[in-house]
Scaffold this motif. Structure first.
Motif, PDB file in Angstrom:
ATOM      1  N   UNK A 178      -6.630   8.782  -0.718  1.00  0.00           N
ATOM      2  CA  UNK A 178      -7.614   8.659   0.362  1.00  0.00           C
ATOM      3  C   UNK A 178      -8.327   9.972   0.649  1.00  0.00           C
ATOM      4  N   UNK A 179      -9.584   9.867   1.015  1.00  0.00           N
ATOM      5  CA  UNK A 179     -10.309  11.031   1.472  1.00  0.00           C
ATOM      6  C   UNK A 179      -9.676  11.539   2.772  1.00  0.00           C
ATOM      7  N   UNK A 180      -9.755  12.825   2.992  1.00  0.00           N
ATOM      8  CA  UNK A 180      -9.213  13.373   4.229  1.00  0.00           C
ATOM      9  C   UNK A 180      -9.891  12.705   5.420  1.00  0.00           C
ATOM     10  N   UNK A 181      -9.063  12.315   6.377  1.00  0.00           N
ATOM     11  CA  UNK A 181      -9.575  11.581   7.535  1.00  0.00           C
ATOM     12  C   UNK A 181      -9.479  10.082   7.374  1.00  0.00           C
ATOM     13  N   UNK A 182      -8.869   9.622   6.279  1.00  0.00           N
ATOM     14  CA  UNK A 182      -8.716   8.184   6.046  1.00  0.00           C
ATOM     15  C   UNK A 182      -7.357   7.905   5.418  1.00  0.00           C
ATOM     16  N   UNK A 183      -7.005   6.636   5.354  1.00  0.00           N
ATOM     17  CA  UNK A 183      -5.821   6.202   4.613  1.00  0.00           C
ATOM     18  C   UNK A 183      -6.059   4.789   4.120  1.00  0.00           C
ATOM     19  N   UNK A 184      -5.148   4.256   3.322  1.00  0.00           N
ATOM     20  CA  UNK A 184      -5.298   2.930   2.715  1.00  0.00           C
ATOM     21  C   UNK A 184      -4.328   1.964   3.385  1.00  0.00           C
ATOM     22  N   UNK A 185      -4.802   0.760   3.706  1.00  0.00           N
ATOM     23  CA  UNK A 185      -3.928  -0.264   4.285  1.00  0.00           C
ATOM     24  C   UNK A 185      -3.574  -1.295   3.218  1.00  0.00           C
ATOM     25  N   UNK A 186      -2.277  -1.496   2.996  1.00  0.00           N
ATOM     26  CA  UNK A 186      -1.794  -2.463   2.010  1.00  0.00           C
ATOM     27  C   UNK A 186      -1.437  -3.758   2.725  1.00  0.00           C
ATOM     28  N   UNK A 187      -2.301  -4.773   2.600  1.00  0.00           N
ATOM     29  CA  UNK A 187      -2.049  -6.062   3.245  1.00  0.00           C
ATOM     30  C   UNK A 187      -1.139  -6.940   2.391  1.00  0.00           C
ATOM     31  N   UNK A 188      -1.414  -7.026   1.073  1.00  0.00           N
ATOM     32  CA  UNK A 188      -0.583  -7.836   0.171  1.00  0.00           C
ATOM     33  C   UNK A 188       0.619  -7.016  -0.282  1.00  0.00           C
ATOM     34  N   UNK A 189       1.470  -6.663   0.683  1.00  0.00           N
ATOM     35  CA  UNK A 189       2.559  -5.734   0.385  1.00  0.00           C
ATOM     36  C   UNK A 189       3.610  -6.324  -0.557  1.00  0.00           C
ATOM     37  N   UNK A 190       3.703  -7.657  -0.608  1.00  0.00           N
ATOM     38  CA  UNK A 190       4.684  -8.269  -1.511  1.00  0.00           C
ATOM     39  C   UNK A 190       4.373  -7.994  -2.981  1.00  0.00           C
ATOM     40  N   UNK A 191       3.096  -7.716  -3.281  1.00  0.00           N
ATOM     41  CA  UNK A 191       2.694  -7.469  -4.675  1.00  0.00           C
ATOM     42  C   UNK A 191       2.339  -6.004  -4.909  1.00  0.00           C
ATOM     43  N   UNK A 192       2.831  -5.127  -4.037  1.00  0.00           N
ATOM     44  CA  UNK A 192       2.546  -3.697  -4.145  1.00  0.00           C
ATOM     45  C   UNK A 192       3.761  -2.968  -4.717  1.00  0.00           C
ATOM     46  N   UNK A 193       3.551  -2.135  -5.732  1.00  0.00           N
ATOM     47  CA  UNK A 193       4.655  -1.375  -6.321  1.00  0.00           C
ATOM     48  C   UNK A 193       4.184   0.028  -6.671  1.00  0.00           C
ATOM     49  N   UNK A 194       5.148   0.943  -6.723  1.00  0.00           N
ATOM     50  CA  UNK A 194       4.853   2.343  -7.041  1.00  0.00           C
ATOM     51  C   UNK A 194       5.812   2.800  -8.127  1.00  0.00           C
ATOM     52  N   UNK A 195       5.451   3.833  -8.896  1.00  0.00           N
ATOM     53  CA  UNK A 195       6.376   4.350  -9.919  1.00  0.00           C
ATOM     54  C   UNK A 195       7.720   4.735  -9.297  1.00  0.00           C
ATOM     55  N   UNK A 196       8.793   4.531 -10.048  1.00  0.00           N
ATOM     56  CA  UNK A 196      10.138   4.730  -9.508  1.00  0.00           C
ATOM     57  C   UNK A 196      10.436   6.177  -9.149  1.00  0.00           C
ATOM     58  N   UNK A 197       9.710   7.123  -9.765  1.00  0.00           N
ATOM     59  CA  UNK A 197       9.985   8.529  -9.471  1.00  0.00           C
ATOM     60  C   UNK A 197       9.180   9.058  -8.287  1.00  0.00           C
ATOM     61  N   UNK A 198       8.377   8.212  -7.658  1.00  0.00           N
ATOM     62  CA  UNK A 198       7.612   8.619  -6.479  1.00  0.00           C
ATOM     63  C   UNK A 198       8.523   8.576  -5.262  1.00  0.00           C
ATOM     64  N   UNK A 199       8.477   9.623  -4.467  1.00  0.00           N
ATOM     65  CA  UNK A 199       9.255   9.694  -3.237  1.00  0.00           C
ATOM     66  C   UNK A 199       8.477   9.002  -2.122  1.00  0.00           C
ATOM     67  N   UNK A 200       9.123   8.086  -1.419  1.00  0.00           N
ATOM     68  CA  UNK A 200       8.476   7.373  -0.320  1.00  0.00           C
ATOM     69  C   UNK A 200       8.925   7.996   0.996  1.00  0.00           C
ATOM     70  N   UNK A 201       7.981   8.548   1.729  1.00  0.00           N
ATOM     71  CA  UNK A 201       8.273   9.196   3.006  1.00  0.00           C
ATOM     72  C   UNK A 201       7.654   8.370   4.131  1.00  0.00           C
ATOM     73  N   UNK A 202       8.506   7.841   4.984  1.00  0.00           N
ATOM     74  CA  UNK A 202       8.036   7.080   6.141  1.00  0.00           C
ATOM     75  C   UNK A 202       7.829   8.031   7.309  1.00  0.00           C
ATOM     76  N   UNK A 203       6.601   8.105   7.809  1.00  0.00           N
ATOM     77  CA  UNK A 203       6.274   8.966   8.939  1.00  0.00           C
ATOM     78  C   UNK A 203       6.152   8.097  10.184  1.00  0.00           C
TER      79      UNK A 203
END
Length: 285
Positions: free
Chosen positions: A127-152
């Motif tokens: 995302x451009x600075x000042x924005x972020x992405x909203x994932x609505x279809x979260x059931x079909x969303x995946x990320x590479x296994x080596x990515x660290x997921x940080x919940x803020x």
């Protein structure tokens, strides 16, 4: 009136001529139908039951009480199928007959490009600075296994991840980080986390309530791959934290403990100084 699938089923049974115990449905509107003779009360010794005088009168009267009861069969379908607002509007003209979450999912953010997958297609989270992405279809969303997921936990920290980049680079050198948030409040994020195997880091306020959220709402479900983010300088910051916040939380969380050594040390430090520290303090201005 709260419309539930159970209530609709009972009303359909009455419309079909069945008799129900008088305790099955209650409310001022039921008493009104009894006074008008739409429903008939019958006595069976110490027990009482109710039945409809006629199916047509019952449906007409229910429609006058609440438009959602004007067509019981259609209402049963809408409830059982968890119909979207558009389906409700198409069927009845009213998109708010049945409460439906029109915006499921959760937002994601990153300060560097991360290649993910959404609905079987590649998507770059950058995302451009000042924005972020909203994932609505979260059931079909995946990320590479080596990515660290940080919940803020707090939205200001989530929006301004670039202003905390030094913190994350020092704690997780060489790691790609996908930042997530459970805003709006729902269980979607946790449900998604349970479907992936990525390491999970919880970044929240450094207080007893924040630790309790991590333990009860995330670690409980994710197990050992879930850790609480504890900066190296947190003790120094807690020395000058909020005693008011600590005192407000103490009675509820005074017995909080953890079998995670690092987390128990943090609890001990918080109790030592009788202070809390909010995560927004790590945003660099």
């Amino acid at each position: 009136m709260k419309i539930t699938a159970s209530l609709i089923d009972k009303l359909i049974r009455l419309r079909m001529g069945e008799t129900l115990p008088s305790s099955a449905i209650r409310g001022e509107w039921v008493e009104e139908l009894l006074r008008d003779g739409v429903l008939i009360s019958c006595s069976h010794g110490s027990r009482r039951s109710i039945m409809a005088s006629s199916p047509q009168d019952l449906e007409q009267s229910l429609k006058c009480i609440d438009e959602r009861l004007g067509n019981l069969d259609k209402m049963k379908y809408l409830l059982s199928s968890e119909a979207s607002r558009s389906e409700q509007a198409t069927e009845t003209g009213n998109s708010k007959l049945v409460p439906v979450r029109s915006c499921p999912g959760f937002p994601v953010n990153s300060y560097e490009p991360i290649t993910c997958c959404l609905n079987g297609r590649q998507i770059i989270i950058n995302p451009e600075e000042g924005s972020f992405v909203f994932i609505a279809d979260w059931q079909s969303f995946s990320v590479p296994k080596d990515v660290l997921v940080v919940n803020i936990e707090n939205m200001e920290n989530f929006r301004l991840v670039r202003q905390q980049q030094a913190l994350f680079l020092s704690m997780f050198p060489g790691k790609q980080i996908l930042f997530v948030s459970r805003y709006p409040q729902s269980s979607d994020l946790r449900s998604w986390l349970q479907t992936v195997s990525n390491q999970y880091v919880h970044f929240g306020d450094f207080d007893l309530a924040g630790i309790n959220i991590f333990l009860t709402e995330f670690h409980k479900y994710l197990g050992e791959r879930a850790v609480f983010l504890i900066p190296q300088d947190i003790e120094g910051r807690l020395q000058h934290g909020s005693s008011e916040r600590y005192n407000a939380q103490y009675q509820r969380f005074k017995n909080l403990s953890s079998d995670i050594p690092s987390l128990q040390r943090l609890i001990n430090i918080i109790n030592k100084y009788h202070r809390c520290y909010d995560q927004e303090g790590y945003i660099e201005r």
